[in-house]
Design a protein around this motif. Structure first.
Motif, PDB file in Angstrom:
ATOM      1  N   ALA A   7      35.120  32.007  78.148  1.00 24.05           N
ATOM      2  CA  ALA A   7      34.512  32.816  79.208  1.00 24.05           C
ATOM      3  C   ALA A   7      35.018  34.256  79.147  1.00 24.05           C
ATOM      4  CB  ALA A   7      34.812  32.199  80.572  1.00 24.05           C
ATOM      5  N   ALA A   8      36.304  34.437  78.873  1.00 23.95           N
ATOM      6  CA  ALA A   8      36.866  35.789  78.802  1.00 23.95           C
ATOM      7  C   ALA A   8      36.264  36.574  77.642  1.00 23.95           C
ATOM      8  CB  ALA A   8      38.390  35.717  78.666  1.00 23.95           C
ATOM      9  N   ILE A   9      36.136  35.920  76.491  1.00 22.83           N
ATOM     10  CA  ILE A   9      35.530  36.595  75.327  1.00 22.83           C
ATOM     11  C   ILE A   9      34.084  36.973  75.637  1.00 22.83           C
ATOM     12  CG2 ILE A   9      34.792  36.252  72.938  1.00 22.83           C
ATOM     13  CD1 ILE A   9      37.289  34.471  72.576  1.00 22.83           C
ATOM     14  N   GLY A  10      33.336  36.055  76.241  1.00 23.22           N
ATOM     15  CA  GLY A  10      31.948  36.351  76.592  1.00 23.22           C
ATOM     16  C   GLY A  10      31.833  37.471  77.599  1.00 23.22           C
ATOM     17  N   ALA A  11      32.715  37.489  78.596  1.00 20.37           N
ATOM     18  CA  ALA A  11      32.680  38.543  79.608  1.00 20.37           C
ATOM     19  C   ALA A  11      32.963  39.912  78.997  1.00 20.37           C
ATOM     20  CB  ALA A  11      33.695  38.240  80.708  1.00 20.37           C
ATOM     21  N   LEU A  12      33.942  39.972  78.097  1.00 22.41           N
ATOM     22  CA  LEU A  12      34.259  41.243  77.442  1.00 22.41           C
ATOM     23  C   LEU A  12      33.105  41.719  76.567  1.00 22.41           C
ATOM     24  CD1 LEU A  12      37.981  40.652  76.413  1.00 22.41           C
ATOM     25  CD2 LEU A  12      37.151  42.335  78.066  1.00 22.41           C
ATOM     26  N   ALA A  13      32.537  40.804  75.775  1.00 24.89           N
ATOM     27  CA  ALA A  13      31.459  41.181  74.858  1.00 24.89           C
ATOM     28  C   ALA A  13      30.229  41.663  75.626  1.00 24.89           C
ATOM     29  CB  ALA A  13      31.103  40.006  73.959  1.00 24.89           C
ATOM     30  N   LEU A  14      29.821  40.921  76.652  1.00 26.05           N
ATOM     31  CA  LEU A  14      28.627  41.298  77.414  1.00 26.05           C
ATOM     32  C   LEU A  14      28.865  42.557  78.246  1.00 26.05           C
ATOM     33  CD1 LEU A  14      27.461  37.762  78.552  1.00 26.05           C
ATOM     34  CD2 LEU A  14      26.197  39.333  77.078  1.00 26.05           C
TER      35      LEU A  14
END
Length: 439
Positions: A7-14
């Motif tokens: 979730a953290a990786i997705g939040a940063l990327a988006l």
């Protein structure tokens, strides 16, 4: 890879992708972006002008605000609708993933379960949640006695005291936050474990305790195999509250007869009386520097500090065990000592173990959402660690904003730590942090 890390990786990327695309669109659409921003600012000013006044002036102000927002949307969406939809979608999804990444499920120390716990329930609270979920039957199946609170007997305090005198060694309440405060106060008075069952309408106290508001029946498991920690209570003139006491605008609105049926309309109708020309609230208080002031639009005193004005987690308390009241003054204060002491912001907030408000008349107040009148002076104080709270193991055990950073930069750094640091290290830090708080 853990769910939090993904979730953290997705939040940063988006988040980074959405911001980058927004910057590209803004540069390519200059100067329309600045014109749209001016339209939004004008709309906000017109909306405020309309809200603080009544009648035709209010209608005109709100109409101008709507036109300003419509113009801003038309300017930005005319040619780049797809890009703007992608920006909005990316940022919203990034925020949702950030909430998942920052969500806490903490371990709470075990304590012996009570042998004769009692559940008090209001069958009408929360549109009949207690009856809909058959809470009385569910409680009895877990060895918990169930006592109905409601007509013809509305004396909840007497019912609880009678149960304690009869040997109850654990107390639970299924109802609104006003009823929760009554039971929690008596649990603290007798040092008995307490469980909050989210069967009210909004269940703010349950949310900040870390009780899953969607699992009404599961909250009863706190008395079967739950963890336990100590939290604070607050009081005003000897009356305990679990969430907050409001004075000023909101307090005046809840005194009106039609508030429950039409909350928004009643609140808007109260605004001109408080904030319009000639509107005043005769409340006096001292700021953190010790200087005396007169109130602005509203005063909110809470059992621990609320997280306010944030995109994520606003309106919740990161913790309920820091031993301090949260004090928020909305609107610009006036009076001796105000000049140069408290900046002209929409609100000013600070924390303190005690706070006092004076007035020349009985003060309308909303205590945990219930309308009442308080005789001045209003003396608020925090009672640190007096309440033993039990929480079911399957529930989070912490406020949804417990791990949320205060700003965007801090949030990005925290997401990066979750994304790239060791999961074991993060779990060890969380466990030790809550073990210290629960001790």
């Amino acid at each position: 890879m853990s769910r939090r890390r993904l979730a953290a990786i997705g939040a940063l990327a988006l988040g980074c992708g959405g911001l980058l695309l927004a910057l590209v669109v803004a540069v390519q659409e200059f100067p329309r972006g600045l014109i749209a921003l001016a339209c939004v600012a004008a709309a906000v000013a017109a909306a405020w002008y309309g809200v603080v006044r009544g009648g035709s002036i209010r209608v005109a102000g709100l109409l101008v605000a709507a036109l300003g927002l419509a113009a801003a949307l038309a300017l930005l969406a005319r040619d780049r609708l797809l890009e703007e939809a992608l920006v909005v979608g990316a940022l919203l999804l990034s925020a949702a993933l950030a909430r998942v990444a920052f969500a806490q499920h903490v371990w709470l120390p075990s304590r012996p379960a009570p042998q004769r716990p009692v559940l008090f329930y209001n069958p009408k609270s929360g549109d009949g949640k207690a009856e809909r979920f058959r809470l009385a039957d569910e409680a009895q199946a877990r060895g918990i006695a169930a006592i109905e609170f409601g007509p013809p007997d509305w004396d909840l305090e007497r019912l609880v005291r009678d149960a304690i005198a009869g040997g109850a060694d654990g107390l639970a309440m299924a109802g609104g936050d006003g009823s929760q405060a009554v039971v929690a106060a008596l649990a603290a008075e007798h040092d008995l474990p307490y469980a909050c069952v989210p069967a009210g309408t909004r269940n703010h106290f349950a949310l900040d305790l870390g009780v899953d508001r969607d699992d009404v029946v599961g909250a009863l498991d706190a008395f079967v195999d739950g963890g336990e920690r100590r939290v604070d209570l607050a009081e005003v003139n000897g009356r305990v509250f679990v969430n907050n006491v409001s004075l000023g605008l909101y307090a005046k609105a809840v005194q009106r007869s039609g508030y429950r049926e039409a909350k928004l309309r009643t609140l808007l109708d109260t605004v001109p009386e408080v904030l319009g020309p000639g509107g005043t609230i005769d409340l006096r208080w001292r700021g953190p520097g010790g200087h005396e002031h007169a109130s602005g639009a509203a005063i909110l005193v809470s059992n621990n500090r609320y997280r306010l004005g944030r995109a994520v987690g606003s309106g919740t308390r990161p913790c309920i065990d820091d031993g301090l009241l949260g004090i928020t003054i909305a609107g610009a204060p006036t009076g001796r000592g105000s000049r140069g002491r408290l900046p002209q912001r929409p609100w000013r907030e600070w924390t303190a173990p005690a706070f006092e408000v004076d007035a020349g008349h009985p003060v309308p107040a909303g205590i945990d959402g219930e309308a009442t009148q308080l005789l001045p002076p209003l003396r608020f104080r925090i009672r640190p660690g007096v309440l033993r709270v039990r929480i079911a193991r399957q529930h989070p055990g912490a406020s949804p904003s417990a791990a949320l950073p205060d700003g965007i930069v801090q949030g990005a750094r925290a997401l990066a730590r979750i994304a790239f640091e060791s999961t074991t290290r993060e779990q060890q830090w969380t466990s030790s942090r809550w073990s210290r708080r629960s001790a």
